[in-house]
Design a protein around this motif. Structure first.
Motif, PDB file in Angstrom:
ATOM      1  N   VAL A 216       0.835  -1.210   0.000  1.00  0.00           N
ATOM      2  CA  VAL A 216       0.000   0.000   0.000  1.00  0.00           C
ATOM      3  C   VAL A 216       0.863   1.251   0.000  1.00  0.00           C
ATOM      4  O   VAL A 216       2.050   1.232   0.342  1.00  0.00           O
ATOM      5  CB  VAL A 216      -0.955   0.012   1.210  1.00  0.00           C
ATOM      6  CG1 VAL A 216      -1.905  -1.180   1.157  1.00  0.00           C
ATOM      7  CG2 VAL A 216      -0.187   0.016   2.534  1.00  0.00           C
ATOM      8  N   ASP A 217       0.225   2.352  -0.409  1.00  0.00           N
ATOM      9  CA  ASP A 217       0.886   3.655  -0.398  1.00  0.00           C
ATOM     10  C   ASP A 217       0.853   4.304   0.979  1.00  0.00           C
ATOM     11  O   ASP A 217       1.725   5.110   1.321  1.00  0.00           O
ATOM     12  CB  ASP A 217       0.184   4.601  -1.384  1.00  0.00           C
ATOM     13  CG  ASP A 217       0.116   4.032  -2.781  1.00  0.00           C
ATOM     14  OD1 ASP A 217       1.164   3.981  -3.440  1.00  0.00           O
ATOM     15  OD2 ASP A 217      -0.985   3.626  -3.210  1.00  0.00           O
ATOM     16  N   LEU A 218      -0.163   3.958   1.753  1.00  0.00           N
ATOM     17  CA  LEU A 218      -0.421   4.653   3.013  1.00  0.00           C
ATOM     18  C   LEU A 218      -1.003   3.689   4.033  1.00  0.00           C
ATOM     19  O   LEU A 218      -1.874   2.882   3.702  1.00  0.00           O
ATOM     20  CB  LEU A 218      -1.405   5.808   2.765  1.00  0.00           C
ATOM     21  CG  LEU A 218      -2.047   6.481   3.976  1.00  0.00           C
ATOM     22  CD1 LEU A 218      -0.998   7.185   4.821  1.00  0.00           C
ATOM     23  CD2 LEU A 218      -3.120   7.464   3.520  1.00  0.00           C
ATOM     24  N   VAL A 219      -0.523   3.793   5.270  1.00  0.00           N
ATOM     25  CA  VAL A 219      -1.100   3.048   6.394  1.00  0.00           C
ATOM     26  C   VAL A 219      -1.632   4.038   7.415  1.00  0.00           C
ATOM     27  O   VAL A 219      -0.924   4.970   7.823  1.00  0.00           O
ATOM     28  CB  VAL A 219      -0.072   2.122   7.073  1.00  0.00           C
ATOM     29  CG1 VAL A 219      -0.731   1.370   8.241  1.00  0.00           C
ATOM     30  CG2 VAL A 219       0.527   1.138   6.071  1.00  0.00           C
ATOM     31  N   ILE A 220      -2.869   3.829   7.831  1.00  0.00           N
ATOM     32  CA  ILE A 220      -3.474   4.587   8.928  1.00  0.00           C
ATOM     33  C   ILE A 220      -3.323   3.734  10.182  1.00  0.00           C
ATOM     34  O   ILE A 220      -3.936   2.671  10.307  1.00  0.00           O
ATOM     35  CB  ILE A 220      -4.948   4.902   8.639  1.00  0.00           C
ATOM     36  CG1 ILE A 220      -5.072   5.797   7.405  1.00  0.00           C
ATOM     37  CG2 ILE A 220      -5.606   5.551   9.855  1.00  0.00           C
ATOM     38  CD1 ILE A 220      -4.411   7.159   7.533  1.00  0.00           C
ATOM     39  N   GLU A 221      -2.494   4.197  11.107  1.00  0.00           N
ATOM     40  CA  GLU A 221      -2.074   3.397  12.253  1.00  0.00           C
ATOM     41  C   GLU A 221      -2.511   4.049  13.560  1.00  0.00           C
ATOM     42  O   GLU A 221      -2.112   5.180  13.869  1.00  0.00           O
ATOM     43  CB  GLU A 221      -0.551   3.243  12.217  1.00  0.00           C
ATOM     44  CG  GLU A 221       0.069   2.534  13.402  1.00  0.00           C
ATOM     45  CD  GLU A 221      -0.351   1.091  13.519  1.00  0.00           C
ATOM     46  OE1 GLU A 221      -1.259   0.840  14.343  1.00  0.00           O
ATOM     47  OE2 GLU A 221       0.215   0.238  12.817  1.00  0.00           O
ATOM     48  N   THR A 222      -3.340   3.347  14.307  1.00  0.00           N
ATOM     49  CA  THR A 222      -3.740   3.808  15.641  1.00  0.00           C
ATOM     50  C   THR A 222      -3.584   2.706  16.687  1.00  0.00           C
ATOM     51  O   THR A 222      -3.884   2.929  17.849  1.00  0.00           O
ATOM     52  CB  THR A 222      -5.211   4.285  15.654  1.00  0.00           C
ATOM     53  OG1 THR A 222      -6.060   3.198  15.253  1.00  0.00           O
ATOM     54  CG2 THR A 222      -5.421   5.467  14.717  1.00  0.00           C
TER      55      THR A 222
END
Length: 325
Positions: A216-222
């Motif tokens: 992927v181009d982007l990871v949303i990490e929380t």
């Protein structure tokens, strides 16, 4: 007035420090407005405060609750922008003010019948948005908006991984990324939450840690420690991880060799500006997006709501009703 107040902190029994009872109604002061709260919603931030994480004990007691929608003193329907700060001190971005405070950190929060905030923090609530929906936005949805659009500058066609589908920020990120034209992948340990992610438009939803169909181009990490290695391995060379939380722990192995060799970018993100909340509302108006609400409970059942959050039994947001609109 009735309010839910943090009076003590415990890492192992956080709800022992949450007291529901009568407290004095806030007094007006220059430059601030009193809001009659209709709806608020739970955030992990509230639970961290009760656990003693990031909130010094000398600031107790304090009324919890970061999100609020209700009526101002003139009867106007409003949403409360929760970041209390000076934009000038943050070079135009109030989230960068060194003295910024989220509602309920230095000032009493939204789990009460009334609260007081700087008048600048009041935003007109659109008529097409219910109070319950509006109360889901100030923390979770704006956090996701800033991560995607301000920090990562997501574009149509980007491949986006959202870790931990089901949480308030994650559910918002999935729906917002889909609305932006991104191809979205999601992870969760829960089969039900993976199914929910697919219903929100994710192309695929896999068990936590499972290999994705593509990088992927982007990871949303929380999530933090539990998903960090997977986030790095799922990212293409030159890709970006935006991190706005670490619910499973804050100190995973950094894997610096991978980061510098593949030229990956790690960007932190906290809160949102008032302008980003307005921009989010404009996007929702244009697309018809609405927040995911798991359930609604009255203020006097707030302990039950927190227990559902602790047990991981929520998908989306849990709304607390202070009054019936």
């Amino acid at each position: 007035m009735l309010a839910a107040t943090a009076v003590s902190q415990s890492a192992t029994d956080p709800l022992s420090g949450l007291v529901l009872g009568d407290v004095p109604k806030p007094e007006p002061r220059p430059g601030w407005s009193i809001v009659r709260v209709v709806s608020s919603s739970l955030n992990m931030h509230d639970l961290w405060t009760l656990r003693g994480v990031g909130h010094p004990p000398e600031r107790l007691p304090i009324i919890l609750g970061c999100d609020a929608a209700g009526y101002d003193e003139d009867g106007n329907e409003v949403i409360v922008h929760p970041v209390i700060a000076d934009p000038d001190a943050g070079r135009g971005d109030e989230t960068l003010d060194p003295n910024r405070a989220l509602l309920s950190e230095q000032h009493d929060g939204a789990f009460a019948e009334y609260l007081t905030v700087p008048t600048r923090n009041l935003i007109p609530k659109p008529s097409w948005l219910s109070f319950d929906e509006a109360a889901c936005l100030p923390v979770a949805w704006t956090t996701a908006y800033r991560m995607l659009f301000t920090q990562a500058q997501v574009r149509a066609g980007d491949r986006v991984l959202v870790q931990g589908a089901g949480g308030g920020v994650a559910s918002a990120a999935i729906k917002l990324a889909v609305a932006a034209g991104a191809v979205v992948y999601a992870t969760s340990r829960s089969e039900d939450k993976r199914a929910q992610a697919l219903s929100w438009g994710a192309r695929a939803a896999v068990p936590t840690g499972e290999r994705l169909p593509e990088r992927v181009d982007l990871v949303i990490e929380t999530v933090g420690e539990a998903t960090w290695s997977h986030s790095l391995k799922s990212l293409r060379p030159g890709g970006t991880i935006v991190i706005a939380g670490a619910t499973s722990g804050t100190n995973p192995p950094a894997d610096l060799a991978r980061i510098f060799y593949l030229q990956q970018r790690i960007i932190g993100s906290t809160g949102c500006t008032r302008g980003e909340l307005v921009a989010l509302l404009n996007l929702m108006d244009a697309t018809g997006l609405r927040p995911v609400i798991d359930r609604t409970l009255p203020l006097d059942e707030i302990h039950k709501g927190f227990q559902l959050m602790i047990d991981g039994r929520l998908t989306g947001k849990l709304v607390i009703k202070e009054i019936t609109s």
